[in-house]
Design a protein around this motif. Structure first.
Motif, PDB file in Angstrom:
ATOM      1  N   GLU A   6      10.647   6.125  10.805  1.00 30.18           N
ATOM      2  CA  GLU A   6      11.288   5.533   9.631  1.00 30.18           C
ATOM      3  C   GLU A   6      12.179   4.247  10.227  1.00 30.18           C
ATOM      4  OE1 GLU A   6      11.829   9.951   8.903  1.00 30.18           O
ATOM      5  OE2 GLU A   6      11.589   8.660  10.589  1.00 30.18           O
ATOM      6  N   CYS A  22       8.772   3.820   5.879  1.00 28.17           N
ATOM      7  CA  CYS A  22       8.222   4.706   6.757  1.00 28.17           C
ATOM      8  C   CYS A  22       6.637   4.448   7.008  1.00 28.17           C
ATOM      9  CB  CYS A  22       8.241   5.878   5.942  1.00 28.17           C
ATOM     10  SG  CYS A  22       7.448   7.679   6.703  1.00 28.17           S
ATOM     11  N   TRP A  36      11.289  11.176   0.560  1.00 31.78           N
ATOM     12  CA  TRP A  36      12.316  10.844   1.337  1.00 31.78           C
ATOM     13  C   TRP A  36      13.221  12.054   1.073  1.00 31.78           C
ATOM     14  CZ3 TRP A  36      12.706   6.899   4.626  1.00 31.78           C
ATOM     15  CH2 TRP A  36      11.881   5.866   4.548  1.00 31.78           C
ATOM     16  N   ARG A  38      17.625  13.362   2.664  1.00 29.18           N
ATOM     17  CA  ARG A  38      18.580  12.805   3.508  1.00 29.18           C
ATOM     18  C   ARG A  38      19.591  13.913   3.841  1.00 29.18           C
ATOM     19  NH1 ARG A  38      21.715   9.380  -1.415  1.00 29.18           N
ATOM     20  NH2 ARG A  38      22.488  11.066  -2.485  1.00 29.18           N
ATOM     21  N   TYR A  94      18.343   9.448   6.772  1.00 30.91           N
ATOM     22  CA  TYR A  94      17.162   9.290   5.689  1.00 30.91           C
ATOM     23  C   TYR A  94      15.729   9.736   6.580  1.00 30.91           C
ATOM     24  CZ  TYR A  94      20.055   7.846   1.934  1.00 30.91           C
ATOM     25  OH  TYR A  94      21.035   7.771   0.932  1.00 30.91           O
ATOM     26  N   CYS A  96      11.509  10.556   6.311  1.00 39.19           N
ATOM     27  CA  CYS A  96      10.291  10.610   5.325  1.00 39.19           C
ATOM     28  C   CYS A  96       9.456  12.048   5.911  1.00 39.19           C
ATOM     29  CB  CYS A  96       9.683   9.567   5.190  1.00 39.19           C
ATOM     30  SG  CYS A  96       8.791   8.811   6.963  1.00 39.19           S
TER      31      CYS A  96
END
Length: 123
Positions: A6, A22, A36, A38, A94, A96
């Protein structure tokens, strides 16, 4: 070796925008599901957005609908998350992630995860 990396996080004022990327290696975004997630400080990880590479279905968490957009560029094997109208509650790391199963899920098992990128939204 399969990797997800990311980038694009940073510090932004409330109301601003960021675009996260990503980059995938070791596989291509033409199968399975990728999305995604978080994690805010002191909070559990939550799903943000996901799409199925097989059927193109896209889902968003209610908290980001109308503000975030997920997309991909298969020529670059890269997934994006465009984040607009950012709020302080969007702050977090965050990630991925990809799963071989083509159905997106907020709670299901994902096979590969990136290291994450920090997003901080200030007042």
């Amino acid at each position: 070796e399969v990797q997800l990396v990311e980038s694009g996080g940073g510090l932004v004022q409330a109301g601003g925008s960021l675009r996260l990327s990503c980059a995938a290696s070791g596989f291509t975004f033409d199968d399975g599901a990728i999305g995604w997630f978080r994690q805010a400080p002191g909070k559990e990880r939550e799903g943000v957005s996901c799409f199925s590479s097989n059927n193109g279905r896209i889902v968003y968490a209610d908290s980001v609908k109308g503000r975030f957009t997920i997309s991909s560029d298969n020529t670059k094997n890269t997934l994006y998350l465009q984040m607009n109208s950012l709020k302080r509650e969007d702050t977090g790391v965050y990630y991925c992630a990809w799963r071989a199963r083509s159905v997106c899920s907020w709670y299901g098992t994902y096979d590969y995860w990136g290291q994450g990128t920090q997003v901080t939204v200030s007042s």
